[in-house]
Design an enzyme around this catalytic site. Structure first.
Site, PDB file in Angstrom:
ATOM      1  N   ASP A 188     -12.205  -9.370 -16.369  1.00  0.00           N
ATOM      2  CA  ASP A 188     -12.353 -10.613 -17.125  1.00  0.00           C
ATOM      3  C   ASP A 188     -11.161 -10.907 -17.579  1.00  0.00           C
ATOM      4  OD1 ASP A 188     -13.343 -12.753 -18.598  1.00  0.00           O
ATOM      5  OD2 ASP A 188     -14.724 -11.636 -19.690  1.00  0.00           O
ATOM      6  N   HIS A 204       0.946  -1.194   0.009  1.00  0.00           N
ATOM      7  CA  HIS A 204      -0.249   0.039   0.050  1.00  0.00           C
ATOM      8  C   HIS A 204       0.854   1.396   0.059  1.00  0.00           C
ATOM      9  CE1 HIS A 204      -3.499   2.351   0.249  1.00  0.00           C
ATOM     10  NE2 HIS A 204      -4.089   1.780   1.197  1.00  0.00           N
TER      11      HIS A 204
END
Length: 458
Positions: free
Chosen positions: A402, A177
């Site tokens: 996807d 992060h």
């Protein structure tokens, strides 16, 4: 989960998740050369947060059903990963300090690469991991549980675990992060999926020059370890042993029509000269009030609503959406619990709207300059008293990732950086305005929240 010898896992049949293989994936181009990326003011405070974890679940119906070939699928995903790391090179690098003690990401020929683990959990199905209530099994499915971002000095900045499930595939990711925020995380994941679907280039190139957003060099005094940083102490400096609180994590799913009702209700008494409350403001206030009720706070107790806001369009000059890094700041709204709950809904809504509006380029510069003059390493729990802290965003295209075998069945976060009051917002799988609200709370407050029909049945 057992030991790994020469990349192969020694199988223990009593283990639910069996590790099979661990490798590192590197950028496929040999011409990448040495690349450096300085960490700037918007990155550095998160060095002492933990790796940001995401979990994407895919049903085997999109993976050739019963003929799903796990090894072949993983190889294609790793090939796409190697390709995309050329564009997102910081994820293949490591943290270093330059000669002035300032942190940077370095990616070179002998780079660290991305750690990739392959695992099998034949007894777990997608539905179990997609359940509203979070399970401790996530610790075994999403890598780098409990790993602090400063560990990027010694280990990869991105770790991915592919786990074959009873009826599908789990892709668990852990991102350091200190080098990227949510916007950049989903930019990377969407681009990786784009390549795996057969594209030879990505639609949106990442913007890597972080100095355009802030160019102040800040030297940090880093703790020796995560344990040293997190260690609580008494007033005389001696170590104080405090057990970690037991928390519950649960996803509340709001349909598009419910979200519209929440927004409509927020704006029903709006004066004609007032700016309408946004969907985010309406839902945020709805969550804040409900959690405050669930906690049974005293009227005089303060409560804080914290947003990790995207600054790309707020800084001057504005940065592109493709800015790759952290470009966020925490925005705080504070009030007494009694005032929040006893006043009409507009009270909290206006406070929230006002604080968000006021966080402009001038405020961002002032906040940044103040931090640079006295750098503070934050703990992930430093979001305020009796807080509701919102991360992620329903604007992120989480259900568009996807890889060539359909959209995810469910997307959720791992267990890192969660505390009493942490909320992650995701777009709902049903599309439209539907949203998933992932909340972590004290068990008693969670029980009260579940029973609050004003929250769950608008």
């Amino acid at each position: 989960m057992g030991s790994i010898e020469n990349g192969k896992q020694e199988v223990d049949e009593s283990i639910i998740v069996k590790l099979i293989k661990k490798t590192n994936v590197y950028p496929s181009s040999k011409k990448l050369g040495r690349q450096e990326c300085p960490l700037v003011t918007f990155d550095l405070p998160y060095v002492t947060f933990y790796y940001n974890q995401k979990l994407l679940l895919y049903k085997s119906s999109g993976l050739d059903g019963d003929d799903f070939k796990f090894e072949e699928t993983v190889e294609k995903l790793k090939e796409g990963l190697a390709f995309i790391l050329e564009d997102f090179f910081p994820l293949a690098g490591k943290l270093e300090k330059d000669e002035g003690g300032v942190l940077k990401v370095v990616c070179e020929e002998e780079c660290v690469g991305v750690e990739v683990v392959e695992a099998v959990a034949e007894g777990i199905d997608v539905a179990e991991l997609a359940e509203a209530e979070s399970s401790s099994i996530l610790h075994e499915i999403v890598p780098y549980h409990g790993v602090m971002n400063l560990e990027g000095l010694h280990r990869p900045l991105l770790a991915i675990q592919f786990t074959k499930l009873k009826d599908g595939l789990a892709i668990g990711c852990a991102f350091n992060h200190a080098i990227l925020d949510g916007m950049s995380t989903w930019h990377f994941l969407s681009s990786w999926a784009e390549i795996c679907r057969g594209s030879t280039t990505i639609s949106v190139q990442p913007f890597h020059d972080r100095t355009k957003a802030r160019n102040t060099r800040v030297k940090l005094d880093l703790p020796e370890s995560a344990a040293a940083f997190e260690k609580p102490a008494t007033s005389n400096g001696e170590e104080k042993h405090t057990p970690e609180p037991q928390l519950r994590e649960k996803i509340f799913r709001f349909s598009g029509s419910t979200i519209e009702k929440i927004k409509s209700k927020a704006n029903e008494n709006l004066p004609s000269d007032s700016k309408p409350f946004s969907t985010f403001q309406a839902l945020g206030s709805h969550i804040w009030c409900a959690v405050t009720r669930a906690r049974n706070l005293k009227p005089e107790d303060y409560t804080v609503f914290t947003i990790f806001a995207d600054l790309r369009k707020r800084v001057d000059p504005p940065m592109p959406d493709s800015y790759f890094g952290n470009l966020i700041q925490a925005i705080f709204t504070v009030t007494a619990a009694g005032a929040l709950l006893s006043n009409p809904a507009e009270y909290g809504l206006k406070a929230l709207q006002g604080v968000i509006k006021s966080h402009d380029a001038k405020t961002i510069n002032e906040r940044s300059a103040a931090w640079e003059s006295n750098p503070v390493l934050f703990k992930y729990k430093d979001a305020g008293m009796n807080c509701v802290a919102v991360g992620s965003s329903p604007r992120f295209p989480v259900y568009e990732v996807d890889f060539g075998f359909g959209k995810p069945e469910r997307v959720r976060s791992g267990t890192n950086n969660k505390f009493d009051g942490m909320v992650y917002l995701y777009q709902g799988k049903d599309g439209g305005n539907s949203m998933d609200v992932e909340i972590t709370l004290d068990p008693e407050a969670m029980k009260n929240l579940e029973a609050d029909e004003d929250f769950t049945k608008v």
